[in-house]
Design a protein around this motif. Structure first.
Motif, PDB file in Angstrom:
ATOM      1  N   SER A  30      -6.663  10.211  -8.252  1.00 14.40           N
ATOM      2  CA  SER A  30      -5.505  10.901  -8.809  1.00 14.40           C
ATOM      3  C   SER A  30      -4.279  10.773  -7.909  1.00 14.40           C
ATOM      4  O   SER A  30      -3.331  11.526  -8.035  1.00 14.40           O
ATOM      5  CB  SER A  30      -5.833  12.375  -9.072  1.00 14.40           C
ATOM      6  OG  SER A  30      -6.094  13.036  -7.857  1.00 14.40           O
ATOM      7  N   LEU A  31      -4.319   9.826  -7.015  1.00 16.39           N
ATOM      8  CA  LEU A  31      -3.183   9.544  -6.138  1.00 16.39           C
ATOM      9  C   LEU A  31      -2.028   8.957  -6.933  1.00 16.39           C
ATOM     10  O   LEU A  31      -2.212   8.455  -8.034  1.00 16.39           O
ATOM     11  CB  LEU A  31      -3.600   8.512  -5.074  1.00 16.39           C
ATOM     12  CG  LEU A  31      -4.778   8.842  -4.177  1.00 16.39           C
ATOM     13  CD1 LEU A  31      -5.229   7.600  -3.435  1.00 16.39           C
ATOM     14  CD2 LEU A  31      -4.404   9.924  -3.209  1.00 16.39           C
ATOM     15  N   ASP A  32      -0.876   8.950  -6.362  1.00 18.80           N
ATOM     16  CA  ASP A  32       0.258   8.209  -6.904  1.00 18.80           C
ATOM     17  C   ASP A  32       0.711   7.282  -5.788  1.00 18.80           C
ATOM     18  O   ASP A  32       1.495   7.681  -4.918  1.00 18.80           O
ATOM     19  CB  ASP A  32       1.371   9.164  -7.338  1.00 18.80           C
ATOM     20  CG  ASP A  32       2.543   8.426  -7.967  1.00 18.80           C
ATOM     21  OD1 ASP A  32       2.427   7.203  -8.224  1.00 18.80           O
ATOM     22  OD2 ASP A  32       3.581   9.064  -8.210  1.00 18.80           O
ATOM     23  N   ARG A  33       0.155   6.072  -5.786  1.00 20.13           N
ATOM     24  CA  ARG A  33       0.410   5.116  -4.709  1.00 20.13           C
ATOM     25  C   ARG A  33       0.647   3.722  -5.276  1.00 20.13           C
ATOM     26  O   ARG A  33       0.039   3.331  -6.272  1.00 20.13           O
ATOM     27  CB  ARG A  33      -0.788   5.022  -3.760  1.00 20.13           C
ATOM     28  CG  ARG A  33      -1.196   6.303  -3.088  1.00 20.13           C
ATOM     29  CD  ARG A  33      -0.195   6.660  -1.986  1.00 20.13           C
ATOM     30  NE  ARG A  33      -0.678   7.764  -1.189  1.00 20.13           N
ATOM     31  CZ  ARG A  33      -0.456   9.040  -1.462  1.00 20.13           C
ATOM     32  NH1 ARG A  33       0.230   9.378  -2.530  1.00 20.13           N
ATOM     33  NH2 ARG A  33      -0.924   9.985  -0.675  1.00 20.13           N
ATOM     34  N   SER A  34       1.499   2.964  -4.599  1.00 18.53           N
ATOM     35  CA  SER A  34       1.642   1.555  -4.946  1.00 18.53           C
ATOM     36  C   SER A  34       0.392   0.827  -4.479  1.00 18.53           C
ATOM     37  O   SER A  34      -0.240   1.213  -3.499  1.00 18.53           O
ATOM     38  CB  SER A  34       2.899   0.968  -4.290  1.00 18.53           C
ATOM     39  OG  SER A  34       2.834   1.104  -2.879  1.00 18.53           O
ATOM     40  N   LEU A  35       0.017  -0.213  -5.220  1.00 13.60           N
ATOM     41  CA  LEU A  35      -1.208  -0.938  -4.937  1.00 13.60           C
ATOM     42  C   LEU A  35      -0.953  -2.431  -5.104  1.00 13.60           C
ATOM     43  O   LEU A  35      -0.219  -2.849  -6.007  1.00 13.60           O
ATOM     44  CB  LEU A  35      -2.302  -0.489  -5.916  1.00 13.60           C
ATOM     45  CG  LEU A  35      -3.647  -1.153  -5.720  1.00 13.60           C
ATOM     46  CD1 LEU A  35      -4.703  -0.088  -5.513  1.00 13.60           C
ATOM     47  CD2 LEU A  35      -3.999  -2.001  -6.908  1.00 13.60           C
ATOM     48  N   SER A  36      -1.544  -3.224  -4.208  1.00 10.85           N
ATOM     49  CA  SER A  36      -1.478  -4.675  -4.365  1.00 10.85           C
ATOM     50  C   SER A  36      -2.867  -5.258  -4.164  1.00 10.85           C
ATOM     51  O   SER A  36      -3.679  -4.703  -3.422  1.00 10.85           O
ATOM     52  CB  SER A  36      -0.485  -5.306  -3.375  1.00 10.85           C
ATOM     53  OG  SER A  36      -0.946  -5.170  -2.045  1.00 10.85           O
ATOM     54  N   CYS A  37      -3.107  -6.349  -4.850  1.00  8.14           N
ATOM     55  CA  CYS A  37      -4.363  -7.073  -4.713  1.00  8.14           C
ATOM     56  C   CYS A  37      -4.017  -8.548  -4.569  1.00  8.14           C
ATOM     57  O   CYS A  37      -3.590  -9.195  -5.526  1.00  8.14           O
ATOM     58  CB  CYS A  37      -5.247  -6.850  -5.936  1.00  8.14           C
ATOM     59  SG  CYS A  37      -6.838  -7.703  -5.836  1.00  8.14           S
ATOM     60  N   HIS A  38      -4.155  -9.057  -3.344  1.00 14.78           N
ATOM     61  CA  HIS A  38      -3.844 -10.458  -3.060  1.00 14.78           C
ATOM     62  C   HIS A  38      -5.117 -11.279  -3.202  1.00 14.78           C
ATOM     63  O   HIS A  38      -6.133 -10.980  -2.580  1.00 14.78           O
ATOM     64  CB  HIS A  38      -3.273 -10.609  -1.646  1.00 14.78           C
ATOM     65  CG  HIS A  38      -2.938 -12.013  -1.287  1.00 14.78           C
ATOM     66  ND1 HIS A  38      -2.013 -12.747  -1.971  1.00 14.78           N
ATOM     67  CD2 HIS A  38      -3.418 -12.827  -0.325  1.00 14.78           C
ATOM     68  CE1 HIS A  38      -1.932 -13.960  -1.435  1.00 14.78           C
ATOM     69  NE2 HIS A  38      -2.784 -14.028  -0.441  1.00 14.78           N
ATOM     70  N   LEU A  39      -5.062 -12.293  -4.060  1.00 16.54           N
ATOM     71  CA  LEU A  39      -6.195 -13.178  -4.302  1.00 16.54           C
ATOM     72  C   LEU A  39      -5.955 -14.467  -3.526  1.00 16.54           C
ATOM     73  O   LEU A  39      -5.118 -15.292  -3.899  1.00 16.54           O
ATOM     74  CB  LEU A  39      -6.348 -13.434  -5.803  1.00 16.54           C
ATOM     75  CG  LEU A  39      -6.499 -12.144  -6.617  1.00 16.54           C
ATOM     76  CD1 LEU A  39      -6.421 -12.429  -8.097  1.00 16.54           C
ATOM     77  CD2 LEU A  39      -7.782 -11.429  -6.251  1.00 16.54           C
ATOM     78  N   THR A  40      -6.673 -14.595  -2.438  1.00 10.82           N
ATOM     79  CA  THR A  40      -6.402 -15.677  -1.490  1.00 10.82           C
ATOM     80  C   THR A  40      -6.633 -17.064  -2.080  1.00 10.82           C
ATOM     81  O   THR A  40      -5.860 -17.973  -1.783  1.00 10.82           O
ATOM     82  CB  THR A  40      -7.267 -15.497  -0.235  1.00 10.82           C
ATOM     83  OG1 THR A  40      -8.646 -15.422  -0.615  1.00 10.82           O
ATOM     84  CG2 THR A  40      -6.871 -14.238   0.518  1.00 10.82           C
TER      85      THR A  40
END
Length: 115
Positions: A30-40
């Motif tokens: 239930s956070l409000d956070r930016s998220l990134s997922c780097h696919l190498t």
């Protein structure tokens, strides 16, 4: 190697999975956070927000994430697809370096129930 479309579908499935949870998992997401997922292996990143227990505003970017997200994941495309499908357990993959997770200490403590 999974395609970018398969990875996008995996992230959308993850969002649906998160939205359908309850209890401690729901509280942790239930956070409000930016998220990134780097696919190498694809030299591609997906960015969005973890907000109210779901991933929102998912966008695809070439290369590494354009900005530093509050929660950052790094892995291969196959690992992302396997993780969401339940064929890869997060904790051992993280412990062995297959998946990298970077976040503030508070966020790591809240997310620990997902591990």
């Amino acid at each position: 190697m999974a395609t970018t479309e398969q990875c996008r579908e995996a992230l959308e499935q993850l969002s649906r999975n998160l939205a359908g949870t309850g209890g401690e998992v729901r509280k942790a997401t239930s956070l409000d956070r930016s998220l990134s997922c780097h696919l190498t292996d694809l030299a591609t990143s997906f960015t969005g927000r973890l907000q109210d227990g779901a991933l929102t505003g998912i966008t695809e970017n070439p290369g590494p994430p354009p900005t530093k997200a509050e929660i950052r994941l790094t892995m291969t495309s196959d690992d992302l697809v396997a993780l969401v499908a339940g064929r890869l357990s997060f904790a051992p993959a993280w412990a062995t370096g297959r998946i990298k997770l970077e976040a503030g200490l508070r966020d790591l403590l809240r997310l620990k129930s997902l591990l």
